[in-house]
Design an enzyme around this catalytic site. Structure first.
Site, PDB file in Angstrom:
ATOM      1  CB  CYS A   1       0.631  15.471 -12.875  1.00 16.28           C
ATOM      2  SG  CYS A   1       1.782  16.136 -11.651  1.00 16.28           S
TER       3      CYS A   1
ATOM      4  CG  HIS B   1      -2.000  -1.075   1.126  1.00 16.51           C
ATOM      5  ND1 HIS B   1      -2.549  -1.687   2.224  1.00 16.51           N
ATOM      6  CD2 HIS B   1      -2.586  -1.664   0.054  1.00 16.51           C
ATOM      7  CE1 HIS B   1      -3.427  -2.594   1.828  1.00 16.51           C
ATOM      8  NE2 HIS B   1      -3.474  -2.600   0.510  1.00 16.51           N
TER       9      HIS B   1
ATOM     10  CB  CYS C   1       1.020  15.153  -7.849  1.00  9.54           C
ATOM     11  SG  CYS C   1      -0.515  15.827  -8.496  1.00  9.54           S
TER      12      CYS C   1
ATOM     13  CB  CYS D   1       0.974  19.255  -7.732  1.00  6.33           C
ATOM     14  SG  CYS D   1       2.194  18.557  -8.851  1.00  6.33           S
TER      15      CYS D   1
END
Ligand code: CNA
Length: 327
Positions: free
Chosen positions: A158, A147, A155, A194
């Site tokens: 993107c 995980h 991000c 971001c």
């Protein structure tokens, strides 16, 4: 009926036997509880202590979290509002930067398994705390972070990465402290954007509910499960798919051992009933605290002196010292 100690002794014999050459672990939050990181589903765990009323969100999102606390770590909410995830995870993110938590006896067992026997095929950890990687004796490629990891940031939009230290600075300055332990935290949360796409979708590189697992999980499982001799399942409720699929992906001849506070995995075909002394029974359930059971196992394997107290959390170190004194 055989005792847990007798079952641990028979497991140790199997691990050291020539019949057992390939061992994998599937671990969950329970193996890290001794380090001070709560699990999700136990009393006092994250779901139990979640306070949706303190989180920055819409009334609808609050209702969703009240009905099902897993929403706080879901893509469904994060895509629209990153604050629930970031506010709940703030102490975990900042504590990771401070190296607040230490690998437990369970993690050190995996390390000893590799250094002593070379039979450790893989550690599949559902945990995001990085404690497995504190164990320098386990080669990197032997660990699959099913995980993801809290100690990296990227991000969700993107894919751009952000240096973890920079991300932590932003969390510290922009995200409010719903646990009221950090007086320097801002009173209100503001977005962390971001630097590449300017969307507020930066978060630790963990897998949210509703997102795909890393390809490495599938590739390694396909490689490892057909020839496995022993799967040790520890400290996991086994309710999160597809990580839990390893218990039925392991080939039919592989023994399965569950180490947990409570029986788990019945719906996946795991039999947690007593072994009644039958060493041929495929599944073995060792009920109890991970630290205590793994300590007993390490003792049976003759590796007790290899557990180094100063590398362990205080409570684990005390157990080890007591065991060494009794020897
Ligand atoms: P979970 O669903 O919270 O289950 C934990 C299981 O461990 C339960 O069955 C408990 O009974 C058992 N348990 C708790 N403490 C102990 C102990 N000391 N000894 C033995 N057993 C114990 O957690 P899972 O890992 O099964 O669920 C998967 C989620 C939890 C993953 O996505 C993780 O990322 C997530 N998680 C990770 C961490 C971490 O990285 N340390 C912490 C909390 C949650």
């Amino acid at each position: 009926m055989k005792t847990v100690s007798a079952d641990i002794a028979s497991l140790a014999r199997y691990i050291l036997s020539a019949d057992c050459q390939s061992i994998a672990l599937l671990t969950g939050a329970g193996v890290s509880v001794a380090s001070g990181i709560p699990d999700f589903r136990s009393p006092g765990g994250m779901y139990d202590t979640l306070k949706p009323e303190l989180i920055t969100c819409s009334p609808y999102e609050r209702t969703l979290m009240e009905q099902d606390p897993t929403y706080v770590v879901s893509w469904e909410i994060f895509a629209k509002n990153a604050f629930p995830y970031l506010e709940v995870r703030r102490p975990f993110i900042l504590g990771t930067r401070e190296h607040q938590w230490k690998a437990t006896i369970a993690h050190r067992f995996a390390e000893l398994l590799h250094t002593k026997t070379k039979k450790l095929t893989r550690v599949y950890t559902q945990n995001i705390d990085g404690l497995d990687r504190q164990c320098d004796g386990i080669p990197d490629e032997k660990i699959v972070n099913v995980h993801g990891s809290i100690s990296e940031a990227n991000c969700e939009g993107c894919g751009a990465t952000m240096e973890f230290g920079d991300f932590c600075d932003e969390v510290s300055e922009n995200i409010k402290d719903i646990y009221k332990v950090d007086a320097t935290a801002p009173k209100h949360s503001s977005p962390i954007v971001c630097r590449s796409c300017a969307k507020p979708l930066i978060k630790p590189s963990t897998v949210l509910f509703g997102r795909s697992l890393p390809q490495e999980f599938w590739t390694r499982a396909e490689e490892d499960m057909p020839t496995l001799d022993l799967l040790i399942v520890a400290g996991t409720s086994l309710v999160v798919a597809p990580a839990n699929s390893l218990v039925f992906k392991a080939n039919k001849n592989a023994k399965r051992v569950v180490i947990n506070l409570e029986p788990v995995g019945a719906e996946l075909g795991i039999d947690c009933s007593s072994s009644d002394g039958n060493e041929k029974k495929r599944d073995l359930f060792l009920q109890g605290n991970c630290d205590e059971i793994f300590l007993e196992l390490v003792k049976e394997l003759g590796w007790l002196d290899d557990l180094i107290e100063k590398t362990l959390p205080t409570s684990s170190a005390k157990l080890v010292t007591a065991a060494k004194t009794k020897k």
